[in-house]
Design a protein around this motif. Structure first.
Motif, PDB file in Angstrom:
ATOM      1  N   GLY A  39      75.142  53.804 -21.691  1.00  0.00           N
ATOM      2  CA  GLY A  39      76.040  54.965 -21.727  1.00  0.00           C
ATOM      3  C   GLY A  39      77.339  54.811 -22.538  1.00  0.00           C
ATOM      4  O   GLY A  39      77.896  55.564 -22.884  1.00  0.00           O
ATOM      5  N   GLY A  40      77.676  53.650 -22.810  1.00  0.00           N
ATOM      6  CA  GLY A  40      78.680  53.552 -23.575  1.00  0.00           C
ATOM      7  C   GLY A  40      79.637  52.346 -23.159  1.00  0.00           C
ATOM      8  O   GLY A  40      80.463  51.562 -23.883  1.00  0.00           O
ATOM      9  N   GLY A  41      79.637  51.911 -21.426  1.00  0.00           N
ATOM     10  CA  GLY A  41      80.352  50.901 -20.909  1.00  0.00           C
ATOM     11  C   GLY A  41      81.656  50.835 -21.248  1.00  0.00           C
ATOM     12  O   GLY A  41      82.461  49.895 -21.659  1.00  0.00           O
ATOM     13  N   HIS A  42      82.590  52.039 -21.355  1.00  0.00           N
ATOM     14  CA  HIS A  42      83.909  52.052 -21.519  1.00  0.00           C
ATOM     15  C   HIS A  42      84.825  51.546 -20.489  1.00  0.00           C
ATOM     16  O   HIS A  42      85.994  51.359 -20.821  1.00  0.00           O
ATOM     17  CB  HIS A  42      84.063  53.717 -21.699  1.00  0.00           C
ATOM     18  CG  HIS A  42      83.705  54.247 -23.114  1.00  0.00           C
ATOM     19  ND1 HIS A  42      82.478  54.676 -23.308  1.00  0.00           N
ATOM     20  CD2 HIS A  42      84.415  54.568 -24.019  1.00  0.00           C
ATOM     21  CE1 HIS A  42      82.198  55.087 -24.329  1.00  0.00           C
ATOM     22  NE2 HIS A  42      83.418  55.286 -25.007  1.00  0.00           N
ATOM     23  N   ASP A  43      84.327  51.204 -19.390  1.00  0.00           N
ATOM     24  CA  ASP A  43      85.063  50.758 -18.195  1.00  0.00           C
ATOM     25  C   ASP A  43      84.434  49.555 -17.522  1.00  0.00           C
ATOM     26  O   ASP A  43      83.364  49.449 -18.005  1.00  0.00           O
ATOM     27  CB  ASP A  43      85.284  51.791 -17.157  1.00  0.00           C
ATOM     28  CG  ASP A  43      86.637  51.451 -16.398  1.00  0.00           C
ATOM     29  OD1 ASP A  43      87.215  50.390 -16.532  1.00  0.00           O
ATOM     30  OD2 ASP A  43      87.292  52.239 -15.694  1.00  0.00           O
ATOM     31  N   ASN A  44      85.275  48.751 -16.865  1.00  0.00           N
ATOM     32  CA  ASN A  44      84.311  47.880 -15.940  1.00  0.00           C
ATOM     33  C   ASN A  44      83.507  48.580 -15.003  1.00  0.00           C
ATOM     34  O   ASN A  44      83.790  49.784 -14.643  1.00  0.00           O
ATOM     35  CB  ASN A  44      85.424  47.001 -15.289  1.00  0.00           C
ATOM     36  CG  ASN A  44      86.635  46.421 -15.960  1.00  0.00           C
ATOM     37  OD1 ASN A  44      87.775  46.210 -15.687  1.00  0.00           O
ATOM     38  ND2 ASN A  44      86.183  45.711 -17.196  1.00  0.00           N
ATOM     39  N   VAL A  45      82.124  47.869 -14.876  1.00  0.00           N
ATOM     40  CA  VAL A  45      81.209  48.380 -13.965  1.00  0.00           C
ATOM     41  C   VAL A  45      81.147  47.516 -12.782  1.00  0.00           C
ATOM     42  O   VAL A  45      80.754  46.177 -12.916  1.00  0.00           O
ATOM     43  CB  VAL A  45      80.090  48.575 -14.743  1.00  0.00           C
ATOM     44  CG1 VAL A  45      78.934  49.637 -14.028  1.00  0.00           C
ATOM     45  CG2 VAL A  45      80.365  49.251 -16.053  1.00  0.00           C
ATOM     46  N   THR A  46      81.210  47.987 -11.623  1.00  0.00           N
ATOM     47  CA  THR A  46      80.809  47.399 -10.358  1.00  0.00           C
ATOM     48  C   THR A  46      79.999  48.123  -9.407  1.00  0.00           C
ATOM     49  O   THR A  46      80.424  49.448  -9.222  1.00  0.00           O
ATOM     50  CB  THR A  46      81.949  46.742  -9.765  1.00  0.00           C
ATOM     51  OG1 THR A  46      82.747  46.043 -10.453  1.00  0.00           O
ATOM     52  CG2 THR A  46      81.679  45.975  -8.470  1.00  0.00           C
ATOM     53  N   VAL A  47      78.889  47.567  -8.892  1.00  0.00           N
ATOM     54  CA  VAL A  47      78.174  48.684  -7.903  1.00  0.00           C
ATOM     55  C   VAL A  47      77.396  47.680  -6.947  1.00  0.00           C
ATOM     56  O   VAL A  47      76.912  46.606  -7.190  1.00  0.00           O
ATOM     57  CB  VAL A  47      77.018  49.287  -8.827  1.00  0.00           C
ATOM     58  CG1 VAL A  47      76.131  48.347  -9.486  1.00  0.00           C
ATOM     59  CG2 VAL A  47      75.928  50.182  -7.517  1.00  0.00           C
ATOM     60  N   ALA A  48      77.526  48.082  -5.616  1.00  0.00           N
ATOM     61  CA  ALA A  48      76.993  47.443  -4.594  1.00  0.00           C
ATOM     62  C   ALA A  48      75.820  48.476  -3.973  1.00  0.00           C
ATOM     63  O   ALA A  48      76.056  49.636  -4.034  1.00  0.00           O
ATOM     64  CB  ALA A  48      77.927  47.100  -3.499  1.00  0.00           C
ATOM     65  N   VAL A  49      74.585  47.796  -3.681  1.00  0.00           N
ATOM     66  CA  VAL A  49      73.674  48.514  -2.966  1.00  0.00           C
ATOM     67  C   VAL A  49      73.270  48.149  -1.664  1.00  0.00           C
ATOM     68  O   VAL A  49      72.817  46.847  -1.312  1.00  0.00           O
ATOM     69  CB  VAL A  49      72.171  48.650  -4.009  1.00  0.00           C
ATOM     70  CG1 VAL A  49      71.052  49.250  -3.291  1.00  0.00           C
ATOM     71  CG2 VAL A  49      72.649  49.017  -5.305  1.00  0.00           C
ATOM     72  N   VAL A  50      73.341  49.084  -0.842  1.00  0.00           N
ATOM     73  CA  VAL A  50      73.003  48.423   0.786  1.00  0.00           C
ATOM     74  C   VAL A  50      72.224  49.495   1.360  1.00  0.00           C
ATOM     75  O   VAL A  50      72.301  50.932   1.179  1.00  0.00           O
ATOM     76  CB  VAL A  50      74.666  48.902   1.675  1.00  0.00           C
ATOM     77  CG1 VAL A  50      74.270  48.184   2.973  1.00  0.00           C
ATOM     78  CG2 VAL A  50      75.656  48.221   0.911  1.00  0.00           C
ATOM     79  N   PRO A  51      70.832  49.001   1.755  1.00  0.00           N
ATOM     80  CA  PRO A  51      69.896  49.580   2.549  1.00  0.00           C
ATOM     81  C   PRO A  51      70.340  50.336   3.845  1.00  0.00           C
ATOM     82  O   PRO A  51      71.106  49.562   4.444  1.00  0.00           O
ATOM     83  CB  PRO A  51      68.777  48.528   2.598  1.00  0.00           C
ATOM     84  CG  PRO A  51      69.073  47.539   1.924  1.00  0.00           C
ATOM     85  CD  PRO A  51      70.730  47.380   1.704  1.00  0.00           C
ATOM     86  N   PHE A  52      69.686  51.340   4.296  1.00  0.00           N
ATOM     87  CA  PHE A  52      70.089  52.053   5.389  1.00  0.00           C
ATOM     88  C   PHE A  52      68.623  52.232   6.093  1.00  0.00           C
ATOM     89  O   PHE A  52      67.909  52.964   5.179  1.00  0.00           O
ATOM     90  CB  PHE A  52      71.050  53.058   5.170  1.00  0.00           C
ATOM     91  CG  PHE A  52      71.072  54.011   6.555  1.00  0.00           C
ATOM     92  CD1 PHE A  52      72.151  53.513   7.342  1.00  0.00           C
ATOM     93  CD2 PHE A  52      70.224  55.005   7.163  1.00  0.00           C
ATOM     94  CE1 PHE A  52      72.460  54.294   8.825  1.00  0.00           C
ATOM     95  CE2 PHE A  52      70.178  55.443   8.151  1.00  0.00           C
ATOM     96  CZ  PHE A  52      71.334  55.116   9.167  1.00  0.00           C
ATOM     97  N   PRO A  53      68.406  52.069   7.124  1.00  0.00           N
ATOM     98  CA  PRO A  53      69.422  51.359   8.257  1.00  0.00           C
ATOM     99  C   PRO A  53      69.347  49.882   8.008  1.00  0.00           C
ATOM    100  O   PRO A  53      68.569  49.248   7.029  1.00  0.00           O
ATOM    101  CB  PRO A  53      68.762  51.433   9.548  1.00  0.00           C
ATOM    102  CG  PRO A  53      67.127  51.729   9.320  1.00  0.00           C
ATOM    103  CD  PRO A  53      67.208  52.545   7.971  1.00  0.00           C
ATOM    104  N   ALA A  54      70.114  49.305   8.513  1.00  0.00           N
ATOM    105  CA  ALA A  54      70.313  47.711   8.046  1.00  0.00           C
ATOM    106  C   ALA A  54      69.263  46.852   8.735  1.00  0.00           C
ATOM    107  O   ALA A  54      68.674  47.244   9.922  1.00  0.00           O
ATOM    108  CB  ALA A  54      71.700  47.052   8.860  1.00  0.00           C
TER     109      ALA A  54
END
Length: 449
Positions: A426-441
């Motif tokens: 999409g352009g990467g105008h900023d730093n990108v950080t994402v975490a993915v956590v399944p529910f339930p653990a």
């Protein structure tokens, strides 16, 4: 004084020694043929160079005896070094070994002695001492292969991180980071416009006192207008993660543990501003390090979120027919306008002041107000914890649900990569950080596929 010339004596007959005149062909006394060249007399040297002394001259010095006359054989060739020598005090040198070579490397019978030991023609390398080689502190590390440029794939990268061939700056370790801890995973990328990555994250897993699993994710976004934003996000994410991993096994309620973790993160960022007074005098225009924070704790039946700033948490169910939801409210100018009823959400976020944050971690923050909330989803899904580098390209919960892969709960690391790629595309105008956590653990032992 000058000398008067003397008359030369007449030559004599080689046979009878009678005087003869110059030009005579025969001796007048004995008739010797004077035209024949006489044979030179046998040469008997005064001293023999054999190295042994047998005769005596009567003056206290032993001299070698004359050699017997040979019967026509050529005289032996002698070298000056064959004469026995003495040291500087006049003492005869010791006899040499009787073999082909003496003990010091000289030839047998030589009267020359050197004051240095014999030197081999080649110097063999000494074998390493195994006791030293096996010592942990003395083990030589293998040489690392030269790093190749990621741009031209031909040049070597120097110690400053630049290609020696094309000059391209190489990616730093923090430019792209991926990590997973059991069922939770996160990815952080510098983006396409920023010169460094000012985001940071922590992921982890633990167990509650009753043995049920708990997983966590903390994501922090450095405030670029502040000093050392990358250090601030790193300090905050580490402090919050450590606090949660220590509190949850003790039985602290997840929502209380999240509140305490945000406080610990704020204290860690505040400590970065404690510089000597001289440093502040040289740079009075610099403000304190600052960052935002957002986190999630997932257990078997509870979902807890906490935040300060404009990083977000989204809930995306596995059943995409069920609605997704945004679980946080931004500490920003746009959110305040919407909450006050002064602007619609679309109007507020279209304003250039939309992303001006009103809450952050840092020594110059107005007042620390950690936000926490608890949820009990009635179905499985995934929790997406991210900075605005991602949600700028998927702002609403519905948009986020569309870009999260359907198998995100089973493949969280792959899903985090997909979401970062969506922001870069999409352009990467900023730093990108994402975490993915399944529910339930998931139970212990489950991980990313």
């Amino acid at each position: 004084m000058s000398q008067m010339p003397q008359q030369a004596a007449l030559p004599k007959c080689p046979s009878c020694a009678e005087p003869v005149e110059s030009g005579d062909l025969f001796c007048g006394a004995c008739g010797y043929d004077l035209s024949v060249v006489p044979e030179p007399p046998q040469d008997h040297p005064t001293l023999t160079m054999t190295g042994s002394a047998t005769g005596s001259r009567g003056d206290g010095v032993d001299w070698p005896a004359p050699e017997p006359e040979s019967s026509g054989a050529p005289p032996a060739v002698h070298l000056p070094a064959d004469l026995p020598g003495t040291d500087s005090g006049g003492t005869p040198l010791p006899e040499h070994a009787s073999g082909p070579q003496g003990g010091a490397g000289q030839q047998t019978g030589s009267g020359v002695c050197f004051d240095r030991p014999a030197e081999p023609e080649e110097y063999p390398l000494q074998a390493p001492d195994p006791r030293v080689a096996d010592s942990p502190g003395n083990t030589a590390a293998p040489e690392e292969p030269a790093q190749m440029c990621v741009a031209c794939r031909a040049g070597r990268v120097d110690s400053d991180g630049y290609c020696e061939n094309c000059g391209h700056a190489q990616p730093r370790e923090r430019d792209h980071v991926e990590r997973e801890s059991g069922p939770v995973a996160a990815v952080s990328d510098r983006g396409l416009r920023h010169h460094r990555n000012e985001d940071a994250f922590t992921v982890g897993r633990t167990t509650l006192p009753d043995g049920t699993p708990a997983v966590l994710a903390i994501v922090c976004d450095g405030v670029s207008s502040a000093t050392r934003p990358d250090d601030a996000s790193t300090a905050a994410s580490q402090a919050a993660g450590d606090s949660l991993l220590a509190a949850l096994p003790r039985g602290t309620h997840p929502q209380t543990a999240m509140h305490e973790a945000i406080v610990a993160a704020a204290q860690a960022v505040n400590a970065l501003a404690e510089e000597p007074a001289t440093a502040r005098e040289h740079a009075p225009h610099q403000n304190a390090p600052a960052c935002t924070i957002v986190g999630a704790v997932v257990t078997a039946g509870l979902l807890v979120v906490g935040w300060v700033g404009d990083s977000r948490v989204y809930w995306v169910p596995d059943d995409r027919g069920a609605p997704a939801a945004r679980l946080t409210e931004d500490d920003s100018w746009a959110a305040q306008m919407v909450a006050a009823g002064l602007m619609s959400e679309a109007e507020a976020y279209a304003d250039e002041r939309a992303h001006a944050i009103t809450g952050w971690l840092g020594a110059d923050a107005y007042e620390l107000e950690p936000h926490t909330a608890s949820f009990k989803p009635d179905r499985p899904g995934v929790v997406v914890v991210c900075t605005d580098g991602l949600w700028n390209y998927a702002e609403t919960a519905e948009e986020m649900s569309e870009v999260v892969p359907p198998d995100a709960a089973a493949r969280p690391l792959h899903s985090a990569r997909v979401l970062v790629g969506h922001a870069l595309d999409g352009g990467g105008h900023d730093n990108v950080t994402v975490a993915v956590v399944p529910f339930p653990a998931p139970p212990q032992g489950a991980g990313s596929a």
